[in-house]
Motif scaffolding. Structure first.
Motif, PDB file in Angstrom:
ATOM      1  N   GLN A 169       2.519  12.004   2.034  1.00  0.00           N
ATOM      2  CA  GLN A 169       2.682  11.657   3.443  1.00  0.00           C
ATOM      3  C   GLN A 169       2.160  10.248   3.671  1.00  0.00           C
ATOM      4  OE1 GLN A 169       1.561  14.595   6.469  1.00  0.00           O
ATOM      5  NE2 GLN A 169       0.447  13.005   7.566  1.00  0.00           N
ATOM      6  N   ALA A 170       2.850   9.519   4.541  1.00  0.00           N
ATOM      7  CA  ALA A 170       2.428   8.157   4.855  1.00  0.00           C
ATOM      8  C   ALA A 170       2.975   7.769   6.223  1.00  0.00           C
ATOM      9  CB  ALA A 170       2.903   7.173   3.788  1.00  0.00           C
ATOM     10  N   GLU A 171       2.222   6.933   6.934  1.00  0.00           N
ATOM     11  CA  GLU A 171       2.675   6.349   8.195  1.00  0.00           C
ATOM     12  C   GLU A 171       2.778   4.841   8.002  1.00  0.00           C
ATOM     13  OE1 GLU A 171       0.816   7.338  11.853  1.00  0.00           O
ATOM     14  OE2 GLU A 171       0.430   9.433  11.297  1.00  0.00           O
ATOM     15  N   GLY A 214       0.808  -1.217   0.000  1.00  0.00           N
ATOM     16  CA  GLY A 214       0.000   0.000   0.000  1.00  0.00           C
ATOM     17  C   GLY A 214       0.837   1.261   0.000  1.00  0.00           C
ATOM     18  N   VAL A 215       1.914   1.285   0.815  1.00  0.00           N
ATOM     19  CA  VAL A 215       2.761   2.482   0.885  1.00  0.00           C
ATOM     20  C   VAL A 215       3.493   2.701  -0.437  1.00  0.00           C
ATOM     21  CG1 VAL A 215       4.735   3.519   2.033  1.00  0.00           C
ATOM     22  CG2 VAL A 215       3.007   2.336   3.383  1.00  0.00           C
ATOM     23  N   ALA A 216       4.091   1.648  -1.000  1.00  0.00           N
ATOM     24  CA  ALA A 216       4.831   1.784  -2.253  1.00  0.00           C
ATOM     25  C   ALA A 216       3.905   2.193  -3.396  1.00  0.00           C
ATOM     26  CB  ALA A 216       5.547   0.483  -2.585  1.00  0.00           C
ATOM     27  N   MET A 234      10.363  10.597  10.031  1.00  0.00           N
ATOM     28  CA  MET A 234      10.386  10.861  11.465  1.00  0.00           C
ATOM     29  C   MET A 234       9.997   9.592  12.233  1.00  0.00           C
ATOM     30  SD  MET A 234       8.036  13.503  13.696  1.00  0.00           S
ATOM     31  CE  MET A 234       8.620  14.929  12.814  1.00  0.00           C
ATOM     32  N   ASP A 235      10.774   9.269  13.257  1.00  0.00           N
ATOM     33  CA  ASP A 235      10.474   8.126  14.118  1.00  0.00           C
ATOM     34  C   ASP A 235       9.415   8.545  15.131  1.00  0.00           C
ATOM     35  OD1 ASP A 235      10.363   5.998  15.854  1.00  0.00           O
ATOM     36  OD2 ASP A 235      12.524   5.668  15.873  1.00  0.00           O
ATOM     37  N   ILE A 236       8.202   8.002  15.004  1.00  0.00           N
ATOM     38  CA  ILE A 236       7.102   8.344  15.911  1.00  0.00           C
ATOM     39  C   ILE A 236       6.725   7.138  16.775  1.00  0.00           C
ATOM     40  CG2 ILE A 236       6.194  10.145  14.396  1.00  0.00           C
ATOM     41  CD1 ILE A 236       4.067   8.146  13.464  1.00  0.00           C
ATOM     42  N   THR A 237       7.690   6.253  16.995  1.00  0.00           N
ATOM     43  CA  THR A 237       7.397   5.049  17.769  1.00  0.00           C
ATOM     44  C   THR A 237       6.922   5.396  19.171  1.00  0.00           C
ATOM     45  OG1 THR A 237       9.081   3.859  16.510  1.00  0.00           O
ATOM     46  CG2 THR A 237       8.328   2.856  18.563  1.00  0.00           C
ATOM     47  N   ASP A 297       6.442   9.557   7.265  1.00  0.00           N
ATOM     48  CA  ASP A 297       7.270   9.891   6.104  1.00  0.00           C
ATOM     49  C   ASP A 297       6.549  10.955   5.286  1.00  0.00           C
ATOM     50  OD1 ASP A 297       9.388   9.822   4.428  1.00  0.00           O
ATOM     51  OD2 ASP A 297       9.228   7.703   3.908  1.00  0.00           O
ATOM     52  N   ARG A 298       7.264  12.052   4.990  1.00  0.00           N
ATOM     53  CA  ARG A 298       6.689  13.147   4.208  1.00  0.00           C
ATOM     54  C   ARG A 298       7.676  13.589   3.138  1.00  0.00           C
ATOM     55  NH1 ARG A 298       5.412  16.558   9.539  1.00  0.00           N
ATOM     56  NH2 ARG A 298       7.422  15.585   9.968  1.00  0.00           N
TER      57      ARG A 298
END
Length: 654
Positions: free
Chosen positions: A360-362, A343-345, A397-400, A377-378
């Protein structure tokens, strides 16, 4: 030439001294208004010609020669010479005070005028004439060559001046022989100084340099003198108006043996370049600090070449090395979590093929140690003049930790709401016992009036607590169950409105509630829930409206929709509260009368909205000083159809 006073009255022939040039006079035309030639006047004479002119008193203009005793050269002949360019050769006679001299006059075109040689008569010395003409021609060639060289030199100087001015630079030269500095034109203005400030010495130049840079400039000059080769030096100068400009000197030191004997160079005004570089450095520094502050991984994707450059703090976040690295897009795609990879790719490729500008994607990204990081990711896309995508730059950005914190908050919120729901449900049993006991006590005739009032107060408080518990349970259902459940059935909304009006009239005996029904009032709804909506809205109107004004309830048919309006005059709802009026635990202002409804939890309007939206409808409020406050509820005629896919949105748009 011998003096005239010593000569007899016979005709004389002029004879030049051996090796001396013949007299030569250069004439230029005198023109009229229409550029016609009116006369010729001499512009210059050689030394021999000056003697002839002085001895024989020749006038400066050709037209006046006949009157002065000169014959043989006519003005018309000179005009024809200037027009045709054909040389003129005539005998020339000069008579003055009884004396007579003869010359052989030769005129040759020179520019717009002509040059006139006065030679000995041809019959006396033709050979001398030829030699004299040859010498004059050679002298003329040398003069013309020198003139042409002078013109070329001036042209080169002008070209150099224009080039230096266009390039915003000046040239300078220092020689050991003169021990002085020679600057090109306008050097003082170039350095922003008054005329004469620079002078011809190095100290004069250093006086224009800012104090902090003078030692550096002095050392640079010394090093340039000591070395044999090019040099570069950057410094600042303070202009007379207070502005500071950056300059860069580039030049060459020339040596004669072991000693420097000459230095040449140019100085460039590089203020704009320095400001641009400073701005670029500041932007890069902000970019680097922002990446460190946000813990972002920066990436630059070259769509033409397919490579992706990663830089920033990747080693701190994902364990793939701290320095910049280059990988293909496949390297990144292989590290996206398998559940999200496709889905992201696909979303990224679809974005590149679209006309969008930001993506933008998470998703989850594989770290170097095998664990998964939640990332945001943006990226932004750059296109060429034809609109084709050529480059994409972004940050990961690491949003863990944020994801974990949100998950914990969500779990805590669900636990609290579940706990409140259980608590509200379990409180109903003891509350019902209190209500029944208070009601039974009021029915006993043996109780005194004071005890009757106490029992009434207990029953009223228990009823208010029951309302609060119902509101809490509705809040829990709305949050945890995705909405308030409904029991749908055919309902006469006019009957529901009448019932609510009667109940509130009994509770507010000193207030008047106007009720009006227009058109149809039947549909498929939950009667109890709509009664709860009307009770809340009308009760709020009674509590917050003007005490001496009626509350108006209208039930109207509008196309395929049923509309309810509750209106009350009085002070409007503050504008700051309108945006959050239907949020839970919000109060719609301060009640004007302290009575039966005070002390609520602020859930009434929230529950109103949830009930109306569960029916597929919408509720809105308008409030002003002039018109008062009106709550409008719009309901579909059949809630079952409105709750079907796509129906609810249509209801809310109405």
């Amino acid at each position: 030439m011998v003096g005239l006073s010593s000569l007899p009255g016979a005709a004389l022939a002029w004879t030049p001294h051996a090796g001396s040039p013949a007299p030569c006079i250069l004439f230029v035309p005198l023109r009229g208004p229409a550029s016609e030639v009116l006369d010729f006047q001499w512009a210059s004479l050689n030394a021999a010609a000056e003697d002839v002119v002085r001895d024989w008193g020749l006038d400066s203009r050709v037209s006046r020669w006949p009157a002065g005793g000169v014959s043989g050269l006519e003005l018309e002949d000179c005009v024809r010479l200037g027009t045709t360019g054909v040389p003129l050769s005539v005998p020339l006679h000069v008579r003055r005070e009884g004396l007579d001299a003869r010359f052989h006059a030769v005129a040759v075109k020179d520019g717009e005028g002509f040059a006139l040689w006065l030679l000995p008569p041809v019959e006396e010395d033709a050979r001398a004439l030829r030699e004299t003409l040859e010498r004059e021609r050679e002298a003329r060639r040398r003069a013309e060559a020198a003139l042409e060289e002078s013109r070329a030199l001036r042209a080169r100087e002008e070209l150099l001046r224009l080039a230096l001015s266009t390039a915003r630079m000046v040239a300078w030269e220092w020689t050991e022989a003169r021990r002085a500095v020679t600057w090109s034109q306008e050097a003082d203005a170039f350095f922003g100084q008054l005329p004469g400030t620079l002078g011809t010495t190095l100290p004069g130049f250093l006086s224009c340099v800012v104090v902090e840079d003078r030692p550096k400039v002095a050392r640079g000059i010394e090093q340039a003198l000591a070395a044999d080769g090019p040099y570069t030096l950057k410094f600042r100068c303070r202009h007379a108006d207070g502005a500071t400009h950056w300059y860069e000197a580039v030049g060459q030191g020339l040596r004669d043996g072991e000693r420097a004997h000459r230095m040449v160079g140019v100085v460039v005004d590089c203020t704009e370049r320095e400001q641009g570089e400073s701005t670029l450095r500041e932007a890069e520094e902000r970019y680097r600090l922002a990446a460190r502050a946000t813990h972002d991984v920066l990436w630059d994707w070259d769509l033409a070449g397919g490579g992706v450059r990663w830089e920033g703090v990747t080693g701190e976040l994902f364990g793939y090395g701290a320095g910049p690295s280059g990988h293909g897009l496949d390297w990144w795609e292989a590290r996206v979590h398998p559940d999200e990879r496709e889905g992201v790719a696909a979303g990224l490729r679809a974005f590149v093929a679209s006309t969008g500008a930001a993506w933008q994607a998470e998703y989850r990204f594989l770290r170097g140690d095998g664990t998964w990081a939640h990332v945001l990711d943006r990226g932004v896309l750059a296109r060429d003049a034809a609109g084709r995508p050529v480059r994409m730059i972004g940050s990961m950005m690491d949003i863990t930790e944020r994801h974990r914190a949100l998950e914990r908050l969500s779990q805590e919120a669900r636990f609290r709401e579940r706990f409140i729901g259980i608590l509200g449900h379990d409180l109903r049993n003891p509350l019902n016992a209190i209500t029944l006991s208070a009601r039974a006590m009021r029915r006993r005739s043996t109780l005194s009036s004071a005890h009757q009032q106490l029992a009434q107060r207990i029953e009223t408080s228990a009823a208010r607590m029951g309302t609060m518990i119902s509101d809490i349970l509705d809040l829990t259902r709305a949050r945890l169950s995705g909405g308030i459940p409904l029991n749908l059935a055919p309902v006469s909304l006019a009957t529901v409105c009448k019932q609510v009006v009667e109940e509130l009239t009994a509770a507010w005996p000193d207030r008047y509630i106007a009720f009006d029904v227009e058109g149809r009032a039947d549909g498929i709804w939950d009667a109890d829930r709509l009664a709860q909506v009307l009770s809340n809205l009308v009760g709020n109107a009674l509590e917050h409206g003007a005490a001496d004004a009626p509350v108006m309830l209208r039930c109207m048919e509008h196309d395929a929709w049923q509309v309810l309006e509750v209106h009350n005059p009085g002070a409007p709802i503050p504008a700051a509260q309108l945006a959050t009026l239907f949020d839970p635990f919000r109060q719609a202002g301060v009640a004007r009368e302290k009575g039966r409804r005070r002390g609520g939890l602020g859930l009434g309007l929230f529950i109103v909205r949830e009930i109306v939206q569960a029916h597929g409808g919408a509720v809105r409020v308008c409030s002003s000083e002039l018109d008062g406050t009106t709550f409008t509820v719009t309901l579909p005629r059949d809630t079952r159809q409105a709750r079907a896919p796509g129906g609810s949105a249509a209801a809310r748009d109405t």
